[in-house]
Design an enzyme around this catalytic site. Structure first.
Site, mmCIF file in Angstrom:
data_model
loop_
_atom_site.group_PDB
_atom_site.id
_atom_site.type_symbol
_atom_site.label_atom_id
_atom_site.label_comp_id
_atom_site.label_asym_id
_atom_site.label_seq_id
_atom_site.Cartn_x
_atom_site.Cartn_y
_atom_site.Cartn_z
ATOM 1 N N HIS A 29 -3.339 10.100 -3.170
ATOM 2 C CA HIS A 29 -2.358 9.040 -3.472
ATOM 3 C C HIS A 29 -1.276 9.529 -4.442
ATOM 4 O O HIS A 29 -0.791 8.742 -5.262
ATOM 5 C CB HIS A 29 -3.052 7.802 -4.067
ATOM 6 C CG HIS A 29 -4.295 7.407 -3.354
ATOM 7 N ND1 HIS A 29 -4.309 7.055 -2.024
ATOM 8 C CD2 HIS A 29 -5.586 7.329 -3.769
ATOM 9 C CE1 HIS A 29 -5.543 6.764 -1.663
ATOM 10 N NE2 HIS A 29 -6.340 6.936 -2.690
ATOM 11 N N LEU A 48 -2.981 10.394 5.509
ATOM 12 C CA LEU A 48 -1.977 9.482 4.945
ATOM 13 C C LEU A 48 -2.728 8.193 4.628
ATOM 14 O O LEU A 48 -3.648 7.815 5.373
ATOM 15 C CB LEU A 48 -0.867 9.216 5.958
ATOM 16 C CG LEU A 48 0.084 10.376 6.272
ATOM 17 C CD1 LEU A 48 1.067 9.988 7.366
ATOM 18 C CD2 LEU A 48 0.842 10.829 5.023
ATOM 19 N N ASP A 49 -2.321 7.522 3.540
ATOM 20 C CA ASP A 49 -2.966 6.242 3.201
ATOM 21 C C ASP A 49 -2.806 5.252 4.349
ATOM 22 O O ASP A 49 -1.862 5.350 5.141
ATOM 23 C CB ASP A 49 -2.308 5.608 1.961
ATOM 24 C CG ASP A 49 -2.507 6.442 0.714
ATOM 25 O OD1 ASP A 49 -3.447 7.239 0.685
ATOM 26 O OD2 ASP A 49 -1.692 6.282 -0.216
ATOM 27 N N TYR A 50 -3.675 4.261 4.365
ATOM 28 C CA TYR A 50 -3.632 3.197 5.388
ATOM 29 C C TYR A 50 -2.215 2.618 5.530
ATOM 30 O O TYR A 50 -1.732 2.392 6.623
ATOM 31 C CB TYR A 50 -4.633 2.121 4.931
ATOM 32 C CG TYR A 50 -4.854 0.999 5.893
ATOM 33 C CD1 TYR A 50 -5.557 1.193 7.071
ATOM 34 C CD2 TYR A 50 -4.360 -0.278 5.604
ATOM 35 C CE1 TYR A 50 -5.769 0.146 7.951
ATOM 36 C CE2 TYR A 50 -4.570 -1.321 6.475
ATOM 37 C CZ TYR A 50 -5.278 -1.101 7.652
ATOM 38 O OH TYR A 50 -5.477 -2.141 8.520
#
Ligand code: URA
Length: 236
Positions: A186, A101-103
């Site tokens: 993303h 998962l993105d930051y």
């Protein structure tokens, strides 16, 4: 146990890739090059090497779900010195995250030491659904929903189509459910960027049949046998 499954469980690669590695003559079983794809081994007795490295299965497999908060990187060590998800997990064994998962994304992340299990979830041929709740500012137009559902074009490349459903709005913020079964980098953020909408909060709530449920942010919980079997089927 089939040799390709043993290699995959040790985290070498997917079973299919492991078959390629076997065909390339890179796997040695008890001192002899493995020359058959269907070979079975006794994981408690046989000595298996890949590219000269002796492999052994973890003593115990660990399967956890984590509610990843925003502001944590999905990596064992972050080159920018940021906090990582492993700061949140207490474990004596080395674990890795299944996908990322993105930051700034929060929600459901699976963490394990079973490479075969991880490959089952990640491999595109299994097309495991992932569901996100997207929060945007303001309301959403039907025409915007239609574009998202059809598959937006980003830099000339059409993103895979997604199932997008309206969840709720209070006029100021709107929540949508977005279901995708491919994991392009993303992907959800790029879809919304393409229609000019900024995501205020992105949260994953489901991977296949595994739900985040009421797990608090930053907390982990073991997967149930049923949840593990859902991915592993009859193969384990
Ligand atoms: N899609 C994104 O854009 N970000 C995530 O973290 C996951 C899916």
């Amino acid at each position: 146990m089939r040799l390709n499954k043993f290699l995959s469980s040790c985290g070498i690669a997917s079973r299919r890739k492991c078959d390629e590695i076997i065909s390339q003559g890179r796997v040695i079983v008890n001192g002899k090059v493995a020359d058959s794809l269907g070979l079975s081994i006794d994981e408690n007795k046989d000595r298996v090497e890949v590219d000269g490295k002796v492999l052994c299965l973890p003593k115990e497999f660990v399967y956890l779900k984590l509610n990843k908060p925003k502001g944590y990187a999905c990596t064992a060590s972050d080159e920018r010195g940021r906090k990582t998800i492993f700061d949140l997990i207490k474990s004596d064994v080395r674990l890795f995250n299944v996908g990322r998962l993105d930051y700034d994304t929060e929600g459901l992340l699976i963490v394990t030491n079973d490479g075969d299990f991880a490959n089952k979830i990640m491999h595109p041929s299994f097309a495991i659904e992932k569901e996100y709740i997207v929060t945007i500012e303001g309301e959403i137009k039907e025409s915007e929903l239609a574009v998202l559902r059809k598959g937006v074009v980003v830099n000339g490349e059409r993103m895979p189509s997604a199932r997008v459903k309206f969840v709720s709005t209070d006029g100021k913020f709107t929540k949508l459910s977005v279901v995708i079964d491919e994991g392009q980098n993303h992907q959800v953020r790029r879809m919304f960027e393409a229609i000019g909408r900024d995501i205020k909060l992105l949260k994953r709530i489901r991977i296949g049949k595994i739900r985040l449920g009421g797990l608090y942010r930053g907390m982990t919980k073991p997967l149930t046998r049923q949840e593990i079997d859902y991915f592993m089927g009859e193969n384990r």
